[in-house]
Design a protein around this motif. Sequence first.
Motif, mmCIF file in Angstrom:
data_model
loop_
_atom_site.group_PDB
_atom_site.id
_atom_site.type_symbol
_atom_site.label_atom_id
_atom_site.label_comp_id
_atom_site.label_asym_id
_atom_site.label_seq_id
_atom_site.Cartn_x
_atom_site.Cartn_y
_atom_site.Cartn_z
ATOM 1 N N THR A 208 9.849 -37.750 -41.718
ATOM 2 C CA THR A 208 10.696 -36.515 -41.352
ATOM 3 C C THR A 208 10.990 -36.241 -40.162
ATOM 4 O O THR A 208 10.163 -36.779 -39.117
ATOM 5 N N GLU A 209 11.680 -35.423 -39.562
ATOM 6 C CA GLU A 209 11.431 -34.797 -38.266
ATOM 7 C C GLU A 209 10.256 -34.282 -38.101
ATOM 8 O O GLU A 209 9.614 -34.522 -36.901
ATOM 9 N N SER A 210 9.442 -33.789 -38.747
ATOM 10 C CA SER A 210 7.903 -33.392 -38.471
ATOM 11 C C SER A 210 7.230 -34.596 -38.260
ATOM 12 O O SER A 210 6.084 -34.541 -37.515
ATOM 13 N N ALA A 211 7.277 -35.611 -39.335
ATOM 14 C CA ALA A 211 6.595 -36.795 -39.257
ATOM 15 C C ALA A 211 6.802 -37.485 -38.045
ATOM 16 O O ALA A 211 5.795 -38.106 -37.157
ATOM 17 N N ALA A 212 7.859 -37.342 -37.321
ATOM 18 C CA ALA A 212 8.410 -38.061 -36.170
ATOM 19 C C ALA A 212 7.515 -37.300 -34.826
ATOM 20 O O ALA A 212 7.230 -38.249 -33.973
ATOM 21 N N VAL A 213 7.008 -36.171 -34.938
ATOM 22 C CA VAL A 213 6.177 -35.693 -33.987
ATOM 23 C C VAL A 213 4.915 -35.665 -34.251
ATOM 24 O O VAL A 213 3.810 -35.229 -33.307
ATOM 25 N N ALA A 214 4.377 -35.991 -35.441
ATOM 26 C CA ALA A 214 2.977 -36.006 -35.682
ATOM 27 C C ALA A 214 2.315 -37.278 -34.944
ATOM 28 O O ALA A 214 2.895 -37.978 -34.544
ATOM 29 N N GLU A 216 0.207 -39.214 -36.706
ATOM 30 C CA GLU A 216 0.279 -39.978 -37.531
ATOM 31 C C GLU A 216 0.925 -39.625 -38.965
ATOM 32 O O GLU A 216 1.018 -38.630 -39.340
ATOM 33 N N HIS A 217 1.834 -40.764 -39.561
ATOM 34 C CA HIS A 217 2.498 -40.491 -40.679
ATOM 35 C C HIS A 217 2.172 -41.499 -41.885
ATOM 36 O O HIS A 217 2.225 -42.624 -41.328
ATOM 37 N N HIS A 218 2.125 -41.222 -42.974
ATOM 38 C CA HIS A 218 1.867 -42.102 -44.055
ATOM 39 C C HIS A 218 2.754 -41.797 -45.301
ATOM 40 O O HIS A 218 3.047 -40.667 -45.794
ATOM 41 N N PHE A 219 3.601 -42.918 -45.687
ATOM 42 C CA PHE A 219 4.457 -42.604 -46.820
ATOM 43 C C PHE A 219 3.544 -42.695 -48.068
ATOM 44 O O PHE A 219 2.498 -43.199 -48.042
ATOM 45 N N VAL A 220 3.918 -41.838 -49.077
ATOM 46 C CA VAL A 220 3.318 -41.657 -50.129
ATOM 47 C C VAL A 220 4.178 -41.784 -51.231
ATOM 48 O O VAL A 220 5.403 -41.226 -51.164
ATOM 49 N N ARG A 221 4.008 -42.394 -52.346
ATOM 50 C CA ARG A 221 4.935 -42.483 -53.533
ATOM 51 C C ARG A 221 4.905 -41.206 -54.086
ATOM 52 O O ARG A 221 4.057 -40.343 -54.347
ATOM 53 N N PRO A 222 6.315 -40.508 -54.300
ATOM 54 C CA PRO A 222 6.577 -39.250 -54.761
ATOM 55 C C PRO A 222 5.827 -38.888 -56.156
ATOM 56 O O PRO A 222 5.764 -39.765 -56.849
ATOM 57 N N GLY A 223 5.206 -37.906 -56.148
ATOM 58 C CA GLY A 223 4.481 -37.412 -57.136
ATOM 59 C C GLY A 223 3.272 -37.744 -57.604
ATOM 60 O O GLY A 223 2.474 -37.369 -58.349
#
Length: 719
Positions: A208-214, A216-223
């Motif tokens: 996301t826009e927020s992940a882009a400025v973090a 570190e970002h990790h995808f997580v499988r929804p739910g």
Amino acid sequence: MATTVRRTSCNLCEAICGVLVTVENGRVTDVRGDEADPLSRGHICPKAVALRDLQDDPDRLTQPVRRTATGWQEIGWDEAYTLVADRLREIQKEHGQNSVGVYLGNPNVHSLGAMTHMPTVVRLLKTRNRFSATSVDQLPHMLASHLLYGHQLMVPVADIDRTSYLLMLGANPLASNGSMMTAPGFGRRLKEVQRRGGRVVVIDPRRTESAAVADEHHFVRPGTDAAFLLALIHQVIADGHASVPSYVDGLGAVKEATREWTPERAAEVTGISADTIRRIAAEFAGADKAACYGRLGVSTQQFGAVCQWAVQVLNIITGNLDRPGGTMFPRPAVDTLRGIGKGHVGIWKSRVRELPEFGGELPASTIAEEILTPGDGQIRALVTIAGNPVLSTPNGRRLDEALGTLDFMVAVDPYINETTRHASVILPPTPPLERDHYDLAFHQLAVRNTARWNDAVLARPSESRHDWEIFRGLGLALLRGTGRSKKTVLASARLRLSPRRIVDLGLRIGPYRLSVRKLRKSVGGVDLGPLQPALPGALHTKTKRIDLAPPLILDDLPRAADTLLGGPPGDGLLLIGRRHLRSNNSWMHNSARLVKGKPRHQLLMNPDDLMSRSLTDGQLVQVSSAAGSIDVEVAASNDMMPGVVSLPHGFGHGRPGSRLSVANQVAGVSANDVTDGALTDLLAGTAVVNGVPVEVSAAATAQAGGGPELPRTTKAGVE
Ligand SMILES: Nc1nc2c(c(=O)[nH]1)N[C@H]1C(S)=C(S)[C@@H](COP(=O)(O)OP(=O)(O)OC[C@H]3O[C@@H](n4cnc5c(=O)[nH]c(N)nc54)[C@H](O)[C@@H]3O)O[C@H]1N2
Ligand SMILES: Nc1nc2c(c(=O)[nH]1)N[C@H]1C(S)=C(S)[C@@H](COP(=O)(O)OP(=O)(O)OC[C@H]3O[C@@H](n4cnc5c(=O)[nH]c(N)nc54)[C@H](O)[C@@H]3O)O[C@H]1N2
Ligand code: SF4
Ligand SMILES: [Mo]
């Protein structure tokens, strides 16, 4: 005539930014950020100009209207109150109290008059069929707070201005401006965390826009966030990093309950590696000040309640609850908690599906079936107040049909839209700039204690009514003929007080002994300082202690384990939602200035997922689920986790009879025509709008969105 600049606040979202409004000859010509505001420090977003557009919108109603065979007809206020009260009472007399349903939408919490006067009217209706946007939103936060801290609204917020480690799940504050956490200028605040040497970690199936400025970002499988969070707790305990204050019980039970939630098993289902989970657990526990914040994406999912409980437990066992830089409890100038119940769960159940109430409300996912299923207690009349459930609740199409079968419907709403077009009577309140404002809801969730009273910027026209005046009128009409009892006398007295008087009383008995007069004298509001430790004194639990292991949650962990730890997940697509800075739920698409620009309604999909289905970027696709299907343009996006597609909610305007001249030209379909009301977090009935199983294929028709006979927006949008 003179030009004046008036100070007020924007109450379109939870950031409650201070704004300066320029008025020339009675018209708003400019809206800008107020540098003197101690909370928002000059921040605004593009939606602030919509305050002006709402004011000038020719589609906005200013007088009550009644639907007749030949169209909408304006009627007088008193006539409208009497008509509505008489019809509701008649229906209740014939079919019982519960035959009247009530749905409360999101803008209620953004309006002082709704906060002070609406609850009295709802109580007078004495129905168990009460619903609100809460069950498509923050219910899990409220449930967790009720269970842990003894009050549904005693919600700690991440102390972002002092933290050195912010772990953020299912939130995109750069688009939403923050939620259950009032922190205007969230982006700037995140940068300040980093500038102090701190770290921001984002967990989200979309970059996301927020992940882009973090950092570190990790995808997580929804739910599946429950598995990630429980594994963090497991690891913190296993590493010997868990300890709790003297007023906290149940660490042993939590240790036992999270025994099987190892990083390895969580990795399998979440897609986040075990090493990463272990590292984040160690960093979080090791940071001198850390805060975990989970928002909509982890609330409106299959184990939302477990997630929000686990977020709290993680903060508590790492010593971060109630300490500066961790998560803290705001202390607003009016103690909102005092006037609102502590919450309860499961005292009654919904009639058809037997889902539990929470805080007196049933899950919004059940409204349609409660209208459509015959029998004792069937809903025959509906009151909607500041809500657009046709677009905002799962299986909206079915609800749309259900609303058409009602004997009577009344909407308190400024617009004739997808929902209110079904109303028999619409009572439109004044727009924000014509109302006085004190924020009863969001000072309670703010990252700094401040207080601000705003006089209305513009006088209301004589033919208009404020929402509190509407509730007073309706309430008094409902009280007529009910006889005199202590309750009715009290209700009538409460309805007659003005919001200003109520806030003034609240301020005077509040912790800082303020008054409206004192606030009016302070430029930009009063700064009451950073958040302060408050535990255990502030707890609302009977024991003044926190039980980390409430049975309701612990009993749900086996269900979570069965679903999440039962082996690798299937390879079907999962649908999630998203928000855009220039859009606000379903109702601000009538501002041409906001909706212009590049289209925002598309289905985002990872290029690999497109390719494996022989689909191409820009193509019209069909998204289908157990609930229904929609056709929408797809946009390839490397920011999407493979296997996940994203669609914003709140689109899908242009239904027959809705009077939104700009919004009706905005392309897009309603995500809630495919979200499935049958999917809820069973613990408290929260709708699952994130992680909905869907299939995506080429669309059969050549036309997307909106409805066949509508004008379409171009790529450049509506001008
Ligand atoms: N698929 C999916 N669905 C979602 C979500 C999601 O992320 N994905 N998000 C959910 C969330 S978080 C929420 S809060 C809900 C929102 O759900 P709702 O509250 O039902 O919907 P809104 O779009 O906020 O609609 C607000 C209504 O209030 C009217 N209105 C605006 N201002 C005022 C006012 O001052 N007074 C009155 N009386 N009426 C006013 C508008 O005209 C509109 O009809 O949607 C939920 N639905
Ligand atoms: N501009 C704008 N601002 C708004 C609103 C708006 O419509 N527009 N709505 C307001 C309202 S009512 C609310 S409640 C708030 C909501 O505020 P936020 O919670 O910040 O809302 P979203 O931007 O929807 O962010 C939810 C995030 O969760 C992610 N997500 C989806 N599923 C999952 C999952 O299973 N796990 C994880 N970890 N993440 C997931 C999504 O990709 C998305 O980035 O915003 C408020 N502010
Ligand atoms: S962030 Fe934007 S919409 Fe939200 S209060 Fe501030 S100016 Fe208004
Ligand atoms: Mo919301």
